[in-house]
Design a protein around this motif. Structure first.
Motif, PDB file in Angstrom:
ATOM      1  N   LYS A  15       0.820  -1.213   0.000  1.00  0.00           N
ATOM      2  CA  LYS A  15       0.000   0.000   0.000  1.00  0.00           C
ATOM      3  C   LYS A  15       0.857   1.268   0.000  1.00  0.00           C
ATOM      4  O   LYS A  15       0.578   2.225  -0.719  1.00  0.00           O
ATOM      5  N   GLU A  16       1.927   1.250   0.802  1.00  0.00           N
ATOM      6  CA  GLU A  16       2.786   2.423   0.873  1.00  0.00           C
ATOM      7  C   GLU A  16       3.474   2.682  -0.464  1.00  0.00           C
ATOM      8  O   GLU A  16       3.596   3.831  -0.906  1.00  0.00           O
ATOM      9  N   ILE A  17       3.924   1.610  -1.107  1.00  0.00           N
ATOM     10  CA  ILE A  17       4.563   1.769  -2.428  1.00  0.00           C
ATOM     11  C   ILE A  17       3.548   2.302  -3.434  1.00  0.00           C
ATOM     12  O   ILE A  17       3.842   3.216  -4.220  1.00  0.00           O
ATOM     13  N   ALA A  18       2.335   1.749  -3.415  1.00  0.00           N
ATOM     14  CA  ALA A  18       1.293   2.186  -4.351  1.00  0.00           C
ATOM     15  C   ALA A  18       0.917   3.648  -4.114  1.00  0.00           C
ATOM     16  O   ALA A  18       0.663   4.391  -5.066  1.00  0.00           O
ATOM     17  N   LYS A  19       0.896   4.079  -2.853  1.00  0.00           N
ATOM     18  CA  LYS A  19       0.561   5.475  -2.538  1.00  0.00           C
ATOM     19  C   LYS A  19       1.535   6.458  -3.203  1.00  0.00           C
ATOM     20  O   LYS A  19       1.169   7.569  -3.568  1.00  0.00           O
ATOM     21  N   ARG A  20       2.779   6.034  -3.351  1.00  0.00           N
ATOM     22  CA  ARG A  20       3.802   6.924  -3.924  1.00  0.00           C
ATOM     23  C   ARG A  20       3.756   6.958  -5.456  1.00  0.00           C
ATOM     24  O   ARG A  20       4.501   7.696  -6.076  1.00  0.00           O
ATOM     25  N   LYS A  21       2.906   6.134  -6.053  1.00  0.00           N
ATOM     26  CA  LYS A  21       2.650   6.126  -7.493  1.00  0.00           C
ATOM     27  C   LYS A  21       3.928   6.045  -8.342  1.00  0.00           C
ATOM     28  O   LYS A  21       4.216   6.909  -9.166  1.00  0.00           O
ATOM     29  N   PRO A  22       4.720   4.989  -8.145  1.00  0.00           N
ATOM     30  CA  PRO A  22       5.928   4.848  -8.969  1.00  0.00           C
ATOM     31  C   PRO A  22       5.566   4.517 -10.413  1.00  0.00           C
ATOM     32  O   PRO A  22       4.479   3.994 -10.694  1.00  0.00           O
ATOM     33  N   LEU A  23       6.465   4.821 -11.322  1.00  0.00           N
ATOM     34  CA  LEU A  23       6.231   4.467 -12.722  1.00  0.00           C
ATOM     35  C   LEU A  23       6.306   2.957 -12.919  1.00  0.00           C
ATOM     36  O   LEU A  23       5.645   2.410 -13.800  1.00  0.00           O
ATOM     37  N   ARG A  24       7.115   2.300 -12.083  1.00  0.00           N
ATOM     38  CA  ARG A  24       7.257   0.850 -12.157  1.00  0.00           C
ATOM     39  C   ARG A  24       7.451   0.314 -10.750  1.00  0.00           C
ATOM     40  O   ARG A  24       8.040   0.992  -9.903  1.00  0.00           O
ATOM     41  N   ALA A  25       6.991  -0.904 -10.522  1.00  0.00           N
ATOM     42  CA  ALA A  25       7.197  -1.553  -9.220  1.00  0.00           C
ATOM     43  C   ALA A  25       7.497  -3.021  -9.452  1.00  0.00           C
ATOM     44  O   ALA A  25       6.957  -3.643 -10.368  1.00  0.00           O
ATOM     45  N   VAL A  26       8.387  -3.565  -8.642  1.00  0.00           N
ATOM     46  CA  VAL A  26       8.746  -4.976  -8.790  1.00  0.00           C
ATOM     47  C   VAL A  26       8.917  -5.598  -7.405  1.00  0.00           C
ATOM     48  O   VAL A  26       9.418  -4.960  -6.485  1.00  0.00           O
ATOM     49  N   LYS A  40      -4.440  -0.450  -8.196  1.00  0.00           N
ATOM     50  CA  LYS A  40      -5.575   0.175  -8.882  1.00  0.00           C
ATOM     51  C   LYS A  40      -6.328   1.125  -7.959  1.00  0.00           C
ATOM     52  O   LYS A  40      -6.832   2.166  -8.388  1.00  0.00           O
ATOM     53  N   LEU A  41      -6.382   0.763  -6.666  1.00  0.00           N
ATOM     54  CA  LEU A  41      -7.069   1.598  -5.691  1.00  0.00           C
ATOM     55  C   LEU A  41      -6.366   2.944  -5.519  1.00  0.00           C
ATOM     56  O   LEU A  41      -7.019   3.993  -5.455  1.00  0.00           O
ATOM     57  N   TYR A  42      -5.039   2.898  -5.439  1.00  0.00           N
ATOM     58  CA  TYR A  42      -4.283   4.123  -5.199  1.00  0.00           C
ATOM     59  C   TYR A  42      -3.869   4.840  -6.495  1.00  0.00           C
ATOM     60  O   TYR A  42      -3.436   5.986  -6.454  1.00  0.00           O
ATOM     61  N   MET A  43      -3.989   4.164  -7.611  1.00  0.00           N
ATOM     62  CA  MET A  43      -3.615   4.771  -8.893  1.00  0.00           C
ATOM     63  C   MET A  43      -4.733   4.522  -9.914  1.00  0.00           C
ATOM     64  O   MET A  43      -4.507   3.917 -10.967  1.00  0.00           O
ATOM     65  N   PRO A  44      -5.951   4.972  -9.624  1.00  0.00           N
ATOM     66  CA  PRO A  44      -7.076   4.682 -10.534  1.00  0.00           C
ATOM     67  C   PRO A  44      -6.870   5.260 -11.928  1.00  0.00           C
ATOM     68  O   PRO A  44      -7.367   4.709 -12.911  1.00  0.00           O
ATOM     69  N   GLU A  45      -6.135   6.362 -12.008  1.00  0.00           N
ATOM     70  CA  GLU A  45      -5.914   6.982 -13.318  1.00  0.00           C
ATOM     71  C   GLU A  45      -5.036   6.119 -14.219  1.00  0.00           C
ATOM     72  O   GLU A  45      -5.012   6.293 -15.439  1.00  0.00           O
ATOM     73  N   ASP A  46      -4.295   5.167 -13.628  1.00  0.00           N
ATOM     74  CA  ASP A  46      -3.409   4.291 -14.400  1.00  0.00           C
ATOM     75  C   ASP A  46      -3.839   2.834 -14.321  1.00  0.00           C
ATOM     76  O   ASP A  46      -3.043   1.931 -14.582  1.00  0.00           O
ATOM     77  N   ALA A  47      -5.102   2.596 -13.969  1.00  0.00           N
ATOM     78  CA  ALA A  47      -5.577   1.234 -13.727  1.00  0.00           C
ATOM     79  C   ALA A  47      -5.341   0.300 -14.905  1.00  0.00           C
ATOM     80  O   ALA A  47      -5.009  -0.880 -14.724  1.00  0.00           O
ATOM     81  N   ASN A  48      -5.495   0.804 -16.117  1.00  0.00           N
ATOM     82  CA  ASN A  48      -5.339  -0.056 -17.304  1.00  0.00           C
ATOM     83  C   ASN A  48      -3.900  -0.485 -17.556  1.00  0.00           C
ATOM     84  O   ASN A  48      -3.656  -1.450 -18.278  1.00  0.00           O
ATOM     85  N   ASP A  49      -2.953   0.242 -16.953  1.00  0.00           N
ATOM     86  CA  ASP A  49      -1.537  -0.067 -17.186  1.00  0.00           C
ATOM     87  C   ASP A  49      -0.886  -0.791 -16.020  1.00  0.00           C
ATOM     88  O   ASP A  49       0.300  -1.109 -16.081  1.00  0.00           O
ATOM     89  N   ILE A  50      -1.638  -1.032 -14.972  1.00  0.00           N
ATOM     90  CA  ILE A  50      -1.036  -1.611 -13.769  1.00  0.00           C
ATOM     91  C   ILE A  50      -0.355  -2.945 -14.058  1.00  0.00           C
ATOM     92  O   ILE A  50       0.744  -3.218 -13.578  1.00  0.00           O
ATOM     93  N   SER A  51      -0.971  -3.791 -14.875  1.00  0.00           N
ATOM     94  CA  SER A  51      -0.401  -5.111 -15.140  1.00  0.00           C
ATOM     95  C   SER A  51       0.936  -5.013 -15.866  1.00  0.00           C
ATOM     96  O   SER A  51       1.755  -5.932 -15.799  1.00  0.00           O
ATOM     97  N   LYS A  52       1.157  -3.894 -16.571  1.00  0.00           N
ATOM     98  CA  LYS A  52       2.434  -3.712 -17.278  1.00  0.00           C
ATOM     99  C   LYS A  52       3.478  -3.044 -16.394  1.00  0.00           C
ATOM    100  O   LYS A  52       4.674  -3.146 -16.659  1.00  0.00           O
ATOM    101  N   ARG A  53       3.005  -2.368 -15.358  1.00  0.00           N
ATOM    102  CA  ARG A  53       3.920  -1.583 -14.534  1.00  0.00           C
ATOM    103  C   ARG A  53       4.305  -2.262 -13.227  1.00  0.00           C
ATOM    104  O   ARG A  53       5.213  -1.805 -12.536  1.00  0.00           O
ATOM    105  N   VAL A  54       3.616  -3.330 -12.873  1.00  0.00           N
ATOM    106  CA  VAL A  54       3.926  -4.057 -11.645  1.00  0.00           C
ATOM    107  C   VAL A  54       4.303  -5.489 -12.026  1.00  0.00           C
ATOM    108  O   VAL A  54       3.536  -6.191 -12.676  1.00  0.00           O
ATOM    109  N   ARG A  55       5.497  -5.906 -11.627  1.00  0.00           N
ATOM    110  CA  ARG A  55       5.997  -7.233 -12.011  1.00  0.00           C
ATOM    111  C   ARG A  55       6.661  -7.922 -10.830  1.00  0.00           C
ATOM    112  O   ARG A  55       6.917  -7.312  -9.799  1.00  0.00           O
ATOM    113  N   VAL A  56       6.940  -9.201 -11.034  1.00  0.00           N
ATOM    114  CA  VAL A  56       7.658  -9.976 -10.020  1.00  0.00           C
ATOM    115  C   VAL A  56       8.878 -10.618 -10.665  1.00  0.00           C
ATOM    116  O   VAL A  56       8.964 -10.759 -11.881  1.00  0.00           O
ATOM    117  N   ILE A  57       9.838 -10.997  -9.802  1.00  0.00           N
ATOM    118  CA  ILE A  57      10.999 -11.748 -10.285  1.00  0.00           C
ATOM    119  C   ILE A  57      11.046 -13.095  -9.569  1.00  0.00           C
ATOM    120  O   ILE A  57      10.461 -13.270  -8.509  1.00  0.00           O
TER     121      ILE A  57
END
Length: 628
Positions: free
Chosen positions: A580-591, A611-628
């Motif tokens: 939640k804290e990371i999402a609040k800061r609205k990074p361009l990318r998160a991993v 999506k909750l904290y970045m509703p304006e970018d909801a459609n791109d969340i799957s491209k901007r948040v990844r795992v390794i």
């Protein structure tokens, strides 16, 4: 949740897609080496699509050699490697924007494709000249020929990356051409649209290098072949001629848009201007009013203020018509001398002259130094110890920089050697207040145990290069203390290594459930958070020289790269509060680490939180948040 790829792009597949978009009828299916059916190109059909005549036969104008096709395959082949940070060998790690990368330059260039695509303003390289007694890279397509390799004598315990290319080798020129072709193919992608590449070479491969560059960069993008006077005295033991020059071949990425800055005017040229009549427009110098051959309307009598009558010299005429000349007199642009009795001349004002000089294609050692002078200066920098026989002059590389870089350019040298290019970048920045950044790439070639470098404690060439940058930077600052307080003389060291990920990351389908159950992590045990962070930067195409911080959030370490270009947490059992804290800061990318979540629902919940904290970018969340 989508996983990071950690694999360089497959350029062959990308090229097929581009061709398919233009010529869909040229795309076919074929069996690969693994026996599986895959998309391919019908080259006979493609040739016909590109010809207005019936294609028959295989005669054409081309430059080829044994191994050319294999070198193209090698250039396009993806790799699973990474660059691991080495903070302890770096200088000013937290603040510098310069990079020093150790490793095979072909593989390093592939890893830099995403982060530096089209961003490098100038490349300078000084590759092996193929004299018959130097070392070149042994790439995969060459190493597969075991018998030939044994004959050539592979050297270097680290993956046998080098071999001594002797002129008795049956593929003497071919191996060198293959080495250069694949590297230039990949390096070309890094050049900016208005970028240029300079390549030093001598007579051994000059002709082949130019043909390779015509192939890779385009014949129309050739700028010049400079002759550098590298020696100042003849070698009388030579049987025929004593070679006193090398070449520097220069090509543009796109010659239609590249701009030459020219060379700075020197004080000697400016000192020729004066102001004997106190003209308010400033200093000027006189220029001849007559030209030739004679044109009738420009042949007339001029009467000077003293009454002297003047005609153009025999067979010539004045620069201007009589009407224009009289206008020039009224504008005080004609000089008759202090007594008004001289032959008239034109006043050329310094303020109206180009502030740069167009360079010639012959660069004399009196202007840019010679190799012996460069050797002595480098020897002095290392307290009287000589490590390189033929280093390039700092002024030579600085001239290349002056001609085609701007003050914020990225400069790349992927045959770094003694790191002259880095030295030249720092020197020019100190002189003109620039902020150019360098990327040096060098294979850690072992120093000969009998060499002065080895005896001085340098085990491989990279250790010398890094120390040269340290010493050169400090000397530049010491010589110019008032103007270099903010000069970047640091560098981040990165080292090429195998992927951070275990094989299961790439081929999970080859493992049984029992095998997977025994694997707690898909990340290699010796890798740190910093290794993982920089692996993600490469995969996501972010520059490797930007600032980053790390902070603790609810017991987890969170890395913030360049104020939110990327935020990463590689801890296990990541609580929802951290996400939640990371999402609040609205990074361009998160991993995040794949093993950092208890189960699949927990990973899915990450998307919902973002999506909750970045509703304006909801459609791109799957491209901007990844795992390794």
């Amino acid at each position: 949740m989508e996983k990071m790829k950690f694999e360089t792009p497959d350029f062959t597949s990308g090229n097929i897609e581009k061709i398919a978009a233009l010529f869909p009828n040229c795309v076919t299916e074929m069996r690969g080496e693994d026996g599986k059916v895959k998309r391919g190109i019908n080259f006979e059909m493609l040739k016909q699509m590109l010809s207005s005549d019936v294609v028959d036969g295989d005669e054409c104008y081309e430059f080829t050699w044994v191994g050319k096709k294999a070198s193209i395959v090698e250039a396009n082949k993806p790799i699973r490697k990474t660059l691991r940070p080495c903070v302890e060998e770096s200088k000013n790690w937290d603040t510098t924007e310069n990079l020093y990368i150790e490793g095979d330059n072909l593989e390093v260039l592939k890893l830099l494709q995403e982060a530096y695509l089209g961003k490098v303003k100038m490349i300078y390289i000084d590759p092996p000249y193929n004299t018959g007694n130097d070392f070149i890279y042994a790439d995969d397509f060459m190493r597969s020929q075991e018998e030939e390799n044994e004959q050539m004598g592979l050297f270097d315990e680290d993956e046998n990356r080098l071999f001594k290319n002797m002129d008795t080798n049956g593929r003497f020129h071919s191996d060198w051409c293959s080495m250069m072709y694949s590297r230039l193919m990949v390096a070309r992608n890094l050049l900016a649209d208005d970028g240029v590449i300079f390549i030093s070479i001598d007579d051994n491969e000059q002709e082949n290098l130019k043909k390779i560059c015509d192939d890779v960069l385009g014949e129309k993008n050739f700028i010049a072949q400079v002759i550098w006077e590298r020696a100042y005295a003849p070698v009388n033991l030579k049987k025929h001629f004593s070679e006193s020059h090398d070449y520097i071949i220069c090509y543009a990425q796109n010659i239609d848009i590249v701009k030459c800055n020219g060379l700075p005017r020197n004080l000697e040229a400016d000192n020729r201007y004066s102001n004997p009549d106190n003209d308010p427009r400033g200093v000027w110098k006189s220029d001849n009013l007559s030209v030739g051959p004679a044109i009738e309307e420009k042949v007339y009598e001029i009467i000077t203020p003293s009454g002297r009558k003047v005609l153009p010299p025999n067979g010539r005429c004045w620069c201007y018509t009589k009407e224009r000349f009289e206008e020039m007199v009224k504008e005080n642009r004609i000089w008759f001398g202090k007594d008004g009795n001289n032959v008239p001349s034109i006043k050329r004002f310094l303020t109206e002259v180009k502030h740069c000089v167009t360079p010639l294609t012959i660069w004399k050692y009196s202007e840019v130094g010679h190799s012996q002078d460069a050797k002595q200066k480098l020897k002095k920098l290392f307290d009287g110890k000589s490590f390189f026989d033929y280093p390039k002059s700092v002024d030579l590389i600085k001239r290349c920089l002056q001609l085609y870089s701007d003050k914020n350019s990225i400069i790349l040298d992927f045959f770094s050697g003694s790191a002259t290019t880095a030295h030249a970048v720092m020197q020019l920045n100190a002189e003109d207040g620039g902020h150019r950044k360098f990327i040096m790439v060098q294979l850690p070639e072992p120093c000969d145990e009998k060499s002065e470098a080895y005896k001085a404690g340098y085990k491989h060439i990279c250790e010398i290069g890094k120390e040269r940058i340290r010493r050169a930077g400090e000397k530049i600052k010491a010589d110019n203390p008032l103007t270099t307080q903010d000069l970047d003389v640091g560098f981040r060291v990165l080292k090429l290594d195998d992927s951070n990920m275990k094989d299961v990351y790439y081929a999970a389908g080859d493992y049984t459930q029992d095998t997977l159950a025994g694997m707690v992590s898909n990340i290699k045990e010796d890798r740190t958070d910093l290794d993982l962070l920089f692996g993600c930067l490469l995969d996501w195409g972010l520059p490797l020289s930007l600032p980053y911080t790390s902070e603790q959030i609810d017991g987890c370490t969170v890395h913030i790269y360049n104020d939110g270009d990327l935020m990463a947490c590689f801890d296990n059992n990541i609580p929802e509060s951290v996400v939640k804290e990371i999402a609040k800061r609205k990074p361009l990318r998160a991993v995040f680490r794949d093993a950092g979540f208890a189960d699949s629902p927990a990973k899915i919940n990450v998307f919902e939180i973002f999506k909750l904290y970045m509703p304006e970018d909801a459609n791109d969340i799957s491209k901007r948040v990844r795992v390794i």
